[in-house]
Design an enzyme around this catalytic site. Structure first.
Site, PDB file in Angstrom:
ATOM      1  N   LEU A 154       0.940  -0.976  -0.067  1.00 56.28           N
ATOM      2  CA  LEU A 154      -0.208   0.206   0.154  1.00 56.28           C
ATOM      3  C   LEU A 154       0.261   1.271   0.144  1.00 56.28           C
ATOM      4  O   LEU A 154       0.095   2.237  -0.596  1.00 56.28           O
ATOM      5  CB  LEU A 154      -0.893   0.176   1.598  1.00 56.28           C
ATOM      6  CG  LEU A 154      -1.916  -1.339   1.264  1.00 56.28           C
ATOM      7  CD1 LEU A 154      -2.570  -1.267   2.523  1.00 56.28           C
ATOM      8  CD2 LEU A 154      -3.217  -1.110  -0.078  1.00 56.28           C
ATOM      9  N   ASN A 161       7.362  -3.472   4.247  1.00 56.06           N
ATOM     10  CA  ASN A 161       8.450  -2.320   3.504  1.00 56.06           C
ATOM     11  C   ASN A 161       8.264  -0.590   2.989  1.00 56.06           C
ATOM     12  O   ASN A 161       8.880  -0.396   1.820  1.00 56.06           O
ATOM     13  CB  ASN A 161       9.088  -2.865   2.188  1.00 56.06           C
ATOM     14  CG  ASN A 161       8.171  -3.215   0.741  1.00 56.06           C
ATOM     15  OD1 ASN A 161       6.272  -3.043   1.249  1.00 56.06           O
ATOM     16  ND2 ASN A 161       8.041  -3.273  -0.634  1.00 56.06           N
ATOM     17  N   ASP A 213       9.604  -8.555   2.928  1.00 53.96           N
ATOM     18  CA  ASP A 213       9.290  -9.323   2.139  1.00 53.96           C
ATOM     19  C   ASP A 213       9.897  -7.747   0.927  1.00 53.96           C
ATOM     20  O   ASP A 213       9.036  -6.493   0.933  1.00 53.96           O
ATOM     21  CB  ASP A 213       7.536  -9.169   1.438  1.00 53.96           C
ATOM     22  CG  ASP A 213       7.647  -9.041  -0.274  1.00 53.96           C
ATOM     23  OD1 ASP A 213       8.310 -10.428  -0.772  1.00 53.96           O
ATOM     24  OD2 ASP A 213       6.953  -8.519  -0.723  1.00 53.96           O
ATOM     25  N   ASP A 216       0.423  -9.657  -4.348  1.00 53.42           N
ATOM     26  CA  ASP A 216       2.093  -8.435  -4.883  1.00 53.42           C
ATOM     27  C   ASP A 216       2.177  -7.718  -5.175  1.00 53.42           C
ATOM     28  O   ASP A 216       2.315  -6.978  -6.217  1.00 53.42           O
ATOM     29  CB  ASP A 216       3.084  -9.483  -5.072  1.00 53.42           C
ATOM     30  CG  ASP A 216       4.177  -8.405  -4.829  1.00 53.42           C
ATOM     31  OD1 ASP A 216       4.100  -7.800  -4.015  1.00 53.42           O
ATOM     32  OD2 ASP A 216       5.395  -9.274  -5.362  1.00 53.42           O
TER      33      ASP A 216
HETATM   34 ZN    ZN Z   1       8.504 -10.216  -2.512  1.00 53.85          ZN
END
Ligand code: ZN
Lengths: 431, 313
Positions: A62, A93, A153, A306
């Site tokens: 997001l 992240n 991630d 993703d």
């Molecule tokens: Zn990833």
């Protein structure tokens, strides 16, 4: 939005099967049956559309806080609703990284304020995603955001000892480590899948073994310490085989595949258009086939988008300079229909399992992914699989436009999404 | 042919047309007039994101000999180095009305991207580890001048194939033109899918050497050594360097090529590089002729076949 309005969904095919009406009231499914009386409720004509439990995305970016030029919690959750989602897990992240109770609480609150879907923050495994030191996983778990999924991630927890400790530690609060499997040394400077196409294009290769080696290691670690492991965005045939083998040994591993890895292949990079640049990279047709089979037979448990928004300047550039990632929320169900349902690999009940029930269970989202039954939360997606559309990124609810499906004709259309009995999408329009 | 992005885009006829045109233009140059009016009023931009004085000068000379206006747009000291995107630069060139853009860039695919953003012809003067089609054309031109043919010619390409845009373009073009290419390198310096390339592969230079009509040596950068592609410069040189001893075992008619710049002592010994069978100097001269031909055919337009002397004489 108010929950005093009642809705009657008329003539929906529940999980693509029997036709029935659903009466929604006070956030729950009050009745299911044929010929239910509206009795003052707003009527939504489903006209034979498929009713699914609200979709749950275990892997969404997001971008807020930090990259509000690409996406915000508000725009991203609207995109989610447009795609039929009632819950998304927001990856850690961001900038600052979601590695403290403060940041995950902020994201959780922003999600509640936006109100388009439930936003479950994912907590970082390590401080700053640096892979050096565990973040305060317990504090995030105990915060109002009740974090259960932890992931670095974008980065791989490549240190085997740190990964072992993380897997062990989250057992205390029933957490799961969602690993982005990418051996860093084998992928230094990597640009795309390593193979015939990368060799021809002169782009640094990203070997399948860099993913597979980490998955194999992590499955063995999880089995050894008796923890839950979730593998993000599985992209290779070998990874499917390894996960199948690990499950057969009794390892508590779950895995996800993205819509784009179910459909797109690495030869799209021939154009050098970075809209096709993604991490993990698009692989070969053989990998795509293995992923579809793995999703069908349950080796791969779920589909996760993703969804990775990027501003146009991050993509309108040379391939090697471009950001990795592509939009996914507003096209996921269509791609799954195209690759899994229309091919006969899955029925709609199977789709509901893989895009709602199981992702909710992995993420411990208790009121999401529930069956369509009386008394359950009224989280419902109405989807017309007979429609077709040409994908137009300019018309998307996401703030970004980096959809790899631009111009493609895809089947299906989300007609309506209900979050606890309240429509977030009606008539295919955001409410 | 609207752009020259990959040697693989050229048909056999197109490739031969470029080589034939290059020969004609070279003969004209030798005869008297250094300057032809062919591209008068046309603007060629040299857009160089990588330092390559040799290639830039070669293109510049080619364009100027045909009376084109040349604008050198080098990354250093321009808006390019201040973070302007390739797309914005492309839009600037478009506004300037560039008829042709010659681009050198460290990113593979940069030339193809540029071609989407400008109307003018784009010539790839080397993009990352992808291709360098005019180098392959000048190499083919040089081979044909020296050996009299390309069909059936046995060409060994030796060195860092994996990271070489010269190797990629040469394999594609030489295959199109009927030569037989053998790539020679340690396995670490070959692409993983090299078996799918239209050529032979060998790890053994000594086995390939006596059977070759042309030995093309590629530069091996010292940084590859630090990344464990091979143990040491000495070992590389011992196994894959063109030493005087190996040179002596080449066929009498065989030639030695190198796209430059050379690392003497590493991949090629000084006496080999300076020998009469080395084409290194001719390659530079031929480079200008071939680039003239490419610019001429892309910008000057309608030449249909070999009977096009009118305009060039
Ligand atoms: Zn990833």
């Amino acid at each position: 939005m108010t929950d005093t309005v009642r809705y009657l969904i008329r003539d929906a095919r529940i999980l693509g099967g029997e036709r029935a009406d659903l009466l929604l009231a006070s956030g729950r499914i009050e009745a299911i049956g044929q010929g239910l009386s509206a009795d003052g409720a707003e009527v939504v004509e489903a006209a034979g559309a498929v009713a699914l439990p609200g979709l749950v995305d275990l892997h969404t970016h997001l971008r807020e806080p930090g990259r509000e030029d690409a996406e915000t919690v508000a725009t991203g959750s609207r995109a989610a609703a447009m795609g039929g989602y009632t819950a998304v897990f927001a990856m850690a992240n961001t900038d600052p990284v979601a590695d403290t109770a403060g940041v995950v609480e902020q994201v959780w609150r922003l999600g509640r304020e936006a109100g388009y879907c439930d936003v479950y923050p994912v907590g970082a495994v390590t401080v700053g995603l640096k892979g050096e030191q565990l973040a305060e996983l317990g504090a995030m778990a105990d915060s109002p955001a009740r974090v259960r999924v932890f992931s670095d991630d974008g980065m791989c927890v490549s240190d085997a000892l740190l990964m072992r400790r993380a897997l062990e530690y989250v057992k205390a609060f029933d957490g799961v480590i969602a690993q982005h499997a990418q051996e860093p040394r084998l992928t230094e400077g990597a640009q795309m899948n390593e193979g015939v196409v990368s060799d021809r294009l002169g782009l640094a290769g990203w070997p399948a073994v860099a993913e597979e080696a980490i998955i194999a290691r992590d499955c063995l670690l999880a089995e050894h310490v008796g923890s839950r492991l979730h593998v993000c965005h599985v992209s290779t045939k070998g990874s499917v085989q390894i996960i199948r083998w690990a499950k057969s040994r009794g390892c508590d591993v779950t895995a996800e595949v993205t819509p784009h890895h179910l459909l797109l292949t690495d030869d799209l990079a021939e154009s050098y258009d970075p809209v096709y640049k993604v991490n993990p990279p698009l692989r070969t047709a053989e990998d795509v086939q293995a992923l579809r089979e793995g999703l069908a037979d349950g080796t791969i448990d779920i589909v996760a988008t993703d969804h990775a928004p990027h501003p146009s300047e991050a993509k309108e550039t040379e391939w090697s300079q471009a950001a990795m990632g592509m939009l996914g929320l507003e096209t996921a169900l269509s791609v799954v229909q195209h690759t899994m349902v229309d091919t006969g690999l899955l029925d709609w009940a199977g789709v509901a399992q893989r895009m709602s029930a199981v992702p909710a269970r992995i993420g411990r989202a208790v009121d999401q992914g529930r069956p369509l039954a009386v008394g359950e939360p009224a989280n419902i997606t109405l989807y017309d699989p007979t429609a077709t559309r040409v994908v137009d990124p300019a018309a998307m609810a996401s703030k970004s436009r980096n959809s790899p499906y631009a111009g493609m004709t895809l089947p299906g259309r989300v007609l309506a999404t209900f979050l606890r009995g309240v429509p977030t999408v009606l008539d295919g329009k955001i409410q | 042919m609207r752009h020259l992005l990959s040697a693989g885009d050229l048909t056999r006829d197109e490739a031969l047309l470029i080589l034939d045109t290059a020969r004609e233009l070279a003969q004209v140059g030798e005869r008297s007039v250094k300057k032809l009016p062919t591209l008068r009023g046309r603007t060629v931009v040299n857009l160089f994101y990588e330092d390559s004085t040799r290639t830039r000068i070669s293109f510049e000379a080619a364009a100027k000999r045909m009376s084109a206006d040349v604008i050198n747009f080098s990354a250093r000291g321009s808006s390019v180095s201040k973070g302007e995107s390739l797309k914005d630069t492309a839009l600037t060139l478009q506004a300037m009305g560039a008829d042709g853009v010659v681009i050198r860039h460290s990113a593979s695919g940069a030339a193809r991207r540029l071609a989407e953003w400008v109307d003018g012809a784009v010539v790839n003067a080397g993009d990352g580890t992808h291709e360098h089609p005019t180098q392959a054309l000048l190499d083919a031109f040089t081979m044909r001048e020296r050996m009299g043919r390309l069909e059936g010619l046995r060409v060994a390409v030796v060195g860092d194939i994996r990271h070489s845009r010269v190797a990629r373009s040469n394999v594609l073009l030489l295959n199109t033109l009927g030569a037989e290419v053998t790539l020679v390198a340690p396995p670490t310096l070959l692409p993983v899918s090299v078996d799918a390339w239209p050529c032979e592969v060998s790890y053994d230079f000594d086995e390939v050497l006596p059977k070759s009509d042309v030995v093309m040596m590629l530069r091996v950068q010292a940084e590859r050594m630090n990344a464990s592609f091979f143990p040491s410069a000495r070992e590389y040189s011992r196994r894959y360097g063109l030493t005087a001893e190996r040179f002596a075992r080449m066929a009498d008619h065989a030639i030695v090529m190198h796209p430059g710049p050379m690392i003497r002592g590493m991949e090629i010994s000084a006496e080999v590089a300076d020998s009469a069978r080395s084409t290194v100097v001719e390659q530079v001269t031929n480079g200008v002729s071939v680039r003239m031909a490419v610019l001429y055919l892309l910008l000057g337009g309608a030449i249909q076949g070999p009977g096009h002397q009118g305009e060039t004489r």
